[in-house]
Design a protein around this motif. Structure first.
Motif, PDB file in Angstrom:
ATOM      1  N   PRO A 159       2.999  -8.138 -12.070  1.00 11.53           N
ATOM      2  CA  PRO A 159       3.938  -7.531 -11.110  1.00 11.53           C
ATOM      3  C   PRO A 159       3.786  -6.022 -10.972  1.00 11.53           C
ATOM      4  O   PRO A 159       4.092  -5.458  -9.923  1.00 11.53           O
ATOM      5  CB  PRO A 159       5.306  -7.876 -11.686  1.00 11.53           C
ATOM      6  CG  PRO A 159       5.090  -9.018 -12.593  1.00 11.53           C
ATOM      7  CD  PRO A 159       3.685  -8.949 -13.084  1.00 11.53           C
ATOM      8  N   GLU A 160       3.311  -5.360 -12.019  1.00 11.11           N
ATOM      9  CA  GLU A 160       3.248  -3.896 -11.952  1.00 11.11           C
ATOM     10  C   GLU A 160       1.981  -3.402 -11.243  1.00 11.11           C
ATOM     11  O   GLU A 160       1.721  -2.200 -11.196  1.00 11.11           O
ATOM     12  CB  GLU A 160       3.385  -3.282 -13.350  1.00 11.11           C
ATOM     13  CG  GLU A 160       2.280  -3.622 -14.341  1.00 11.11           C
ATOM     14  CD  GLU A 160       2.484  -4.950 -15.075  1.00 11.11           C
ATOM     15  OE1 GLU A 160       3.325  -5.768 -14.661  1.00 11.11           O
ATOM     16  OE2 GLU A 160       1.770  -5.175 -16.084  1.00 11.11           O
ATOM     17  N   THR A 218      -0.193  -2.119  -8.319  1.00 10.86           N
ATOM     18  CA  THR A 218       0.100  -1.509  -7.020  1.00 10.86           C
ATOM     19  C   THR A 218      -0.854  -2.070  -5.970  1.00 10.86           C
ATOM     20  O   THR A 218      -1.869  -2.698  -6.296  1.00 10.86           O
ATOM     21  CB  THR A 218      -0.081   0.021  -7.062  1.00 10.86           C
ATOM     22  OG1 THR A 218      -1.455   0.301  -7.357  1.00 10.86           O
ATOM     23  CG2 THR A 218       0.815   0.679  -8.098  1.00 10.86           C
ATOM     24  N   CYS A 254      -0.728   3.723  -3.390  1.00 10.06           N
ATOM     25  CA  CYS A 254      -0.336   3.917  -4.797  1.00 10.06           C
ATOM     26  C   CYS A 254       1.165   3.792  -4.981  1.00 10.06           C
ATOM     27  O   CYS A 254       1.638   3.640  -6.091  1.00 10.06           O
ATOM     28  CB  CYS A 254      -0.818   5.277  -5.304  1.00 10.06           C
ATOM     29  SG  CYS A 254       0.172   6.676  -4.716  1.00 10.06           S
ATOM     30  N   LEU A 255       1.946   3.897  -3.878  1.00  9.82           N
ATOM     31  CA  LEU A 255       3.409   3.831  -3.990  1.00  9.82           C
ATOM     32  C   LEU A 255       3.957   2.490  -3.536  1.00  9.82           C
ATOM     33  O   LEU A 255       5.151   2.351  -3.275  1.00  9.82           O
ATOM     34  CB  LEU A 255       4.062   4.958  -3.179  1.00  9.82           C
ATOM     35  CG  LEU A 255       3.911   6.363  -3.730  1.00  9.82           C
ATOM     36  CD1 LEU A 255       4.765   7.346  -2.935  1.00  9.82           C
ATOM     37  CD2 LEU A 255       4.288   6.435  -5.200  1.00  9.82           C
ATOM     38  N   MET A 256       3.076   1.509  -3.381  1.00  8.93           N
ATOM     39  CA  MET A 256       3.541   0.190  -2.974  1.00  8.93           C
ATOM     40  C   MET A 256       3.122  -0.793  -4.045  1.00  8.93           C
ATOM     41  O   MET A 256       1.970  -0.764  -4.487  1.00  8.93           O
ATOM     42  CB  MET A 256       2.860  -0.178  -1.656  1.00  8.93           C
ATOM     43  CG  MET A 256       3.790  -0.696  -0.622  1.00  8.93           C
ATOM     44  SD  MET A 256       2.885  -0.979   0.893  1.00  8.93           S
ATOM     45  CE  MET A 256       3.831  -2.333   1.473  1.00  8.93           C
ATOM     46  N   LEU A 257       4.023  -1.660  -4.468  1.00  5.36           N
ATOM     47  CA  LEU A 257       3.607  -2.736  -5.368  1.00  5.36           C
ATOM     48  C   LEU A 257       2.853  -3.772  -4.544  1.00  5.36           C
ATOM     49  O   LEU A 257       3.161  -3.983  -3.365  1.00  5.36           O
ATOM     50  CB  LEU A 257       4.830  -3.379  -6.027  1.00  5.36           C
ATOM     51  CG  LEU A 257       5.574  -2.507  -7.041  1.00  5.36           C
ATOM     52  CD1 LEU A 257       6.820  -3.215  -7.536  1.00  5.36           C
ATOM     53  CD2 LEU A 257       4.655  -2.133  -8.207  1.00  5.36           C
ATOM     54  N   GLY A 282       3.101  -6.829  -4.665  1.00  9.00           N
ATOM     55  CA  GLY A 282       4.063  -7.839  -4.214  1.00  9.00           C
ATOM     56  C   GLY A 282       4.756  -7.467  -2.911  1.00  9.00           C
ATOM     57  O   GLY A 282       5.144  -8.336  -2.133  1.00  9.00           O
ATOM     58  N   GLN A 283       4.906  -6.173  -2.651  1.00  7.98           N
ATOM     59  CA  GLN A 283       5.545  -5.739  -1.412  1.00  7.98           C
ATOM     60  C   GLN A 283       4.640  -5.963  -0.203  1.00  7.98           C
ATOM     61  O   GLN A 283       5.097  -5.917   0.930  1.00  7.98           O
ATOM     62  CB  GLN A 283       5.898  -4.247  -1.481  1.00  7.98           C
ATOM     63  CG  GLN A 283       7.019  -3.901  -2.431  1.00  7.98           C
ATOM     64  CD  GLN A 283       7.187  -2.381  -2.505  1.00  7.98           C
ATOM     65  OE1 GLN A 283       6.422  -1.698  -3.166  1.00  7.98           O
ATOM     66  NE2 GLN A 283       8.180  -1.862  -1.817  1.00  7.98           N
TER      67      GLN A 283
END
Ligand code: FAD
Lengths: 296, 171
Positions: free
Chosen positions: B19-20, B22, B60-63, B65-66
């Protein structure tokens, strides 16, 4: 980043239930522009991240009987592009444009900006100068509070660990109120505010005096704050450049800036005085343009 | 693990990632798309800019999963085998890049701008690339190249078809 569990919430009930079960070891994820930076550096990483991007109740920009409603998940780019906001609260669109750069504005949300509780947030001052209300959603239901009661300290808000910020409402009586937002950073792009200021006012044109002047300051106190001494100095007073300068001096005196690597407290006070006077002049210019437009 | 399926450069791709992870990790480490660069890794430099559902964002600021269910365009998806994108052609002709590390991000920011605004002012261009830091060029030639590409995309200049170098063909 340290490991965590990631769940995409289906709706607000689902999101609140998940967070309720996890208490303070969970975090909501909106645009992630603040949270991801934190997760990458922080030692204490949450166990659970709940993605709230799909929550319909947190979306949309519309005028209803209470006023102008902006869902917490609305991004800064959407605020800039909204014809409703540009017409009824253009200072909000101006403020959104100063946040980060395109990439940050495409992900970052207004709700996320307010919930960070960072004193230099650019989303706060214009909302405070327009006396916005926020709606907080919990398992038991919703509560409404004025935005100035939402901010409690640096990175502290009135939100409980298992509560969502649902929406921000600018009251109907303040739609179209002439407002100006100004930000001073060390560069034009991608810079946090050393000081940011929003001023709103009505004008009684028969007597040419200030009516309901509201001044909000950011980055100069533990939270975004109203400069109430400056406001009461202006209320009912004849509008002149001198009186705007005096209001700037009152605001500088009632703020509580700190010195840090970006600027000294003294420099910030000087900026407050200048920016408040300019924001008042800017809001007055908007009022005047509208008044003359109507007269024609 | 987070299971996700997304459209990357027109192809449907799936992955199962911690999950972590990016979006930048996903592109570079799982899909071997290394065009998006890891610069600051905290959203300041824009070297990881990719276009998600038409909008430039910092990968880099999006997981990862998003990005499930969304369409991602990276620099690898811009040119075809036969032809560079007009923005790439303009950057080449104007020598708008030096070390090139920021290039994929700058070019994708320019693409998103020109799609929204085919006739941007210099101010619009500066605003559009203000989230892409370049420490070599001073931006002047980039701005000229973006203006040149805008003219080409509006059909005001004759485009030269520049062949894409074929892998392995270079000395
Ligand atoms: C490069 C860069 C530049 C930046 N520049 C600026 C700037 O100029 N001005 C500025 O003000 N900010 C700036 N920021 C900070 C940030 O982008 C903004 O504050 C943004 O609006 C945060 O929103 P978000 O949706 O990304 O929040 P997230 O990162 O998703 O969330 C932030 C926090 O709020 C919580 N949260 C979010 N939404 C809700 C909700 N609806 N209910 C309950 N809790 C919620 C999250 O749990 C988290 O704790 C910058 C950030 C970066 C990376």
């Amino acid at each position: 980043m340290k490991a965590f569990q990631f769940v995409t919430a289906r709706d607000s009930r689902h999101a609140l239930a998940l967070m309720g079960a996890h208490g303070s070891s969970g975090r909501f994820l909106a645009g992630g522009t603040d949270l991801l930076v934190e997760l990458k550096s922080a030692s204490g990483v949450p166990e659970l991240i709940v993605d709230i991007a799909g929550l319909e109740e947190l979306k949309g920009i519309a005028v209803n009987e209470r006023g102008l409603r902006i869902g917490a998940m609305v991004t800064h780019s959407e605020i800039m592009a909204s014809s409703i906001i540009r017409e009824l609260a253009p200072a909000l669109a101006e403020a959104a444009h100063t946040i980060g750069a395109v990439q940050t504005r495409n992900l970052g949300t207004l709700g996320g900006n307010l919930v960070t509780g960072v004193p230099s947030m650019d989303g706060g001052p214009a909302l405070m100068a327009l006396e916005a209300q926020v709606t907080v959603m919990g398992a038991e239901g919703c509560r409404h509070l004025p935005i100035c009661e939402f901010f409690r300290g640096p990175r502290k808000t009135a939100l409980g660990p298992a509560e969502l910020l649902q929406e921000i409402v600018i009251p109907a009586r303040n739609l179209g109120k002439p407002t100006k937002f100004l930000k001073f950073g060390l560069r034009k792009g991608q810079a946090l505010a050393l000081v940011n200021v929003a001023a709103s006012l009505w004008v009684n044109w028969d007597e040419h005096v200030f009516v309901e002047p509201r001044i909000a300051l950011g980055a100069v106190a533990p939270t975004v704050m109203r400069a109430k001494h400056a406001e009461s100095h202006l209320e009912g007073r004849a509008i002149t450049p001198e009186v705007m300068t005096e209001a700037g001096d009152f605001a500088a005196a009632e703020a509580d800036p700190i010195s840090d690597f970006r600027a000294s407290a003294g420099y910030r006070r000087d900026l407050i005085a200048v920016l408040v006077a300019r924001a008042l002049a800017g809001a007055y210019a908007c009022a005047k343009a509208e008044h003359e437009g109507k007269a024609r | 693990m987070t299971n996700l399926t997304l459209n990357v450069n027109g192809e449907i791709r799936s992955a199962s990632v911690p999950p972590e992870t990016t979006l930048l990790d996903l592109l570079r480490d799982y899909f071997s798309l290394t065009g998006a660069k890891r610069g600051c890794d905290v959203g300041d430099c824009g070297a990881c800019t990719v276009i998600v559902d038409g909008k430039p964002v910092n990968a880099c600021l999006m997981l990862a999963g998003q990005a499930h269910g969304r369409a991602v365009l990276t620099i690898e998806g811009l040119a075809t085998r036969e032809r560079l994108h007009p923005i790439q052609t303009a950057f080449e002709e104007r020598a708008a890049l030096q070390c090139g590390f920021c290039g994929p991000g700058v070019i994708l920011s320019a693409k998103a701008l020109l799609e929204r605004n085919p006739n941007p002012t210099v101010r619009d261009i500066r605003d559009a690339i203000s989230g892409n830091l370049c420490r070599c060029t001073g931006y002047t030639k980039m701005i000229e190249a973006i203006q040149e590409a805008a003219r080409a995309l509006r059909g005001e200049t004759r485009e030269r078809a520049v062949p894409v170098p074929v892998e392995g063909a270079r000395p």
